[in-house]
Design an enzyme around this catalytic site. Sequence first.
Site, short mmCIF file in Angstrom:
data_model
loop_
_atom_site.label_atom_id
_atom_site.label_comp_id
_atom_site.label_asym_id
_atom_site.label_seq_id
_atom_site.Cartn_x
_atom_site.Cartn_y
_atom_site.Cartn_z
N HIS A 17 -62.94 4.29 41.56
CA HIS A 17 -64.08 4.17 42.48
C HIS A 17 -65.08 3.12 41.96
O HIS A 17 -65.58 2.30 42.72
CB HIS A 17 -64.84 5.49 42.61
N LYS A 41 -64.71 22.62 52.34
CA LYS A 41 -63.95 22.16 51.18
C LYS A 41 -64.84 22.25 49.94
O LYS A 41 -65.79 21.49 49.80
CB LYS A 41 -63.56 20.68 51.45
N ARG A 90 -54.68 2.63 47.08
CA ARG A 90 -54.00 2.63 45.79
C ARG A 90 -52.52 2.31 45.93
O ARG A 90 -51.94 1.62 45.11
CB ARG A 90 -54.14 4.01 45.12
N SER A 128 -59.15 11.58 41.73
CA SER A 128 -60.05 12.64 41.27
C SER A 128 -59.26 13.92 41.02
O SER A 128 -59.52 14.65 40.07
CB SER A 128 -61.14 12.89 42.31
O1 PNS Z 1 -62.52 10.74 49.10
P1 PNS Z 1 -61.87 11.26 50.35
O2 PNS Z 1 -61.76 12.78 50.29
O3 PNS Z 1 -60.55 10.60 50.63
O4 PNS Z 1 -62.85 10.89 51.57
C1 PNS Z 1 -62.56 11.28 52.90
C2 PNS Z 1 -63.81 11.08 53.78
C3 PNS Z 1 -64.98 11.83 53.20
C4 PNS Z 1 -64.14 9.60 53.86
C5 PNS Z 1 -63.47 11.59 55.23
O5 PNS Z 1 -62.98 12.91 55.13
C6 PNS Z 1 -64.68 11.55 56.14
O6 PNS Z 1 -65.04 10.51 56.64
N1 PNS Z 1 -65.32 12.71 56.34
C7 PNS Z 1 -66.50 12.85 57.18
C8 PNS Z 1 -66.17 13.61 58.47
C9 PNS Z 1 -65.51 12.67 59.47
O7 PNS Z 1 -66.07 11.72 59.93
N2 PNS Z 1 -64.24 13.00 59.81
C10 PNS Z 1 -63.43 12.22 60.72
C11 PNS Z 1 -62.74 11.11 59.97
S1 PNS Z 1 -61.71 10.16 61.03
#
Ligand code: PNS
Length: 159
Positions: A17, A41, A90, A128
Site C-alpha cells: 500500500h 466485516k 498485484r 494484509s
Molecule cells: O482493501 P479492500 O478490502 O480490497 O477494499 C475494498 C473496498 C473498501 C475498496 C470496497 O469494498 C469498497 O469500495 N467498499 C465501499 C462500499 C462500496 O462502495 N461497495 C460497492 C463497490 S462496487
Amino acid sequence: MSKAIYPGSFDPVTNGHVNIIERAARIFDGVVVAVATNSQKTGMFDVGERMEMLKACVGSVPGVEVDSFEGLLVDYARRREATIVIRGLRAVSDFEYEFQMAHMNHQLHPMLETVFMVTGTTEFYISSQLVKEVARLGGSVDELVPAFVRAELKRKIDG
Ligand code: PNS
C-alpha cells in the site's frame, strides 16, 4: 486539480500500500487514502487504529490525506469532489474482482474513473490477510510492513 481516492480496508497497511500511495502522490494533485468502514466485516484493527497506522506511515507524504468513509465509495467520492479511484493490482487473480468493482462504480457514478497501478516489484506478493496470518503464527513481517505497523501487530497479538 486531479484529486484521487485510494480506498481500502488497510487492515493493516502494508509495504505494498505504501508503495502505491507514494507513487500515486507523485502523479495526482492530492491523494485521499480512505479507510472503508464496514460494520459487517470486523478486522484485526478498528478503523481508528487503521487510520493511525496510515497516518504514521504516509501522513507526511506531500499531498496525502488519511480519512475514512461509510457507505458507498461513489457517494464518498462525490462528497470529496474526487473523480479518480486508485486501486493496486498485484496479480491476474486480482483482476476479475477489480474489473467488476470498477464497472459497478462507473455505472453508479459515470464521472468516476478507476486507475489501476501495478504493485511494486518487491511487494506484489504482500496482502494484509497474509501479513496477519504470518504475524499470528510467529513469522517475521519485517520485510512486509512498516516498523510502526510491525509494533502494532505485536501489541495486538501479544495482547
Ligand atoms: O482493501 P479492500 O478490502 O480490497 O477494499 C475494498 C473496498 C473498501 C475498496 C470496497 O469494498 C469498497 O469500495 N467498499 C465501499 C462500499 C462500496 O462502495 N461497495 C460497492 C463497490 S462496487
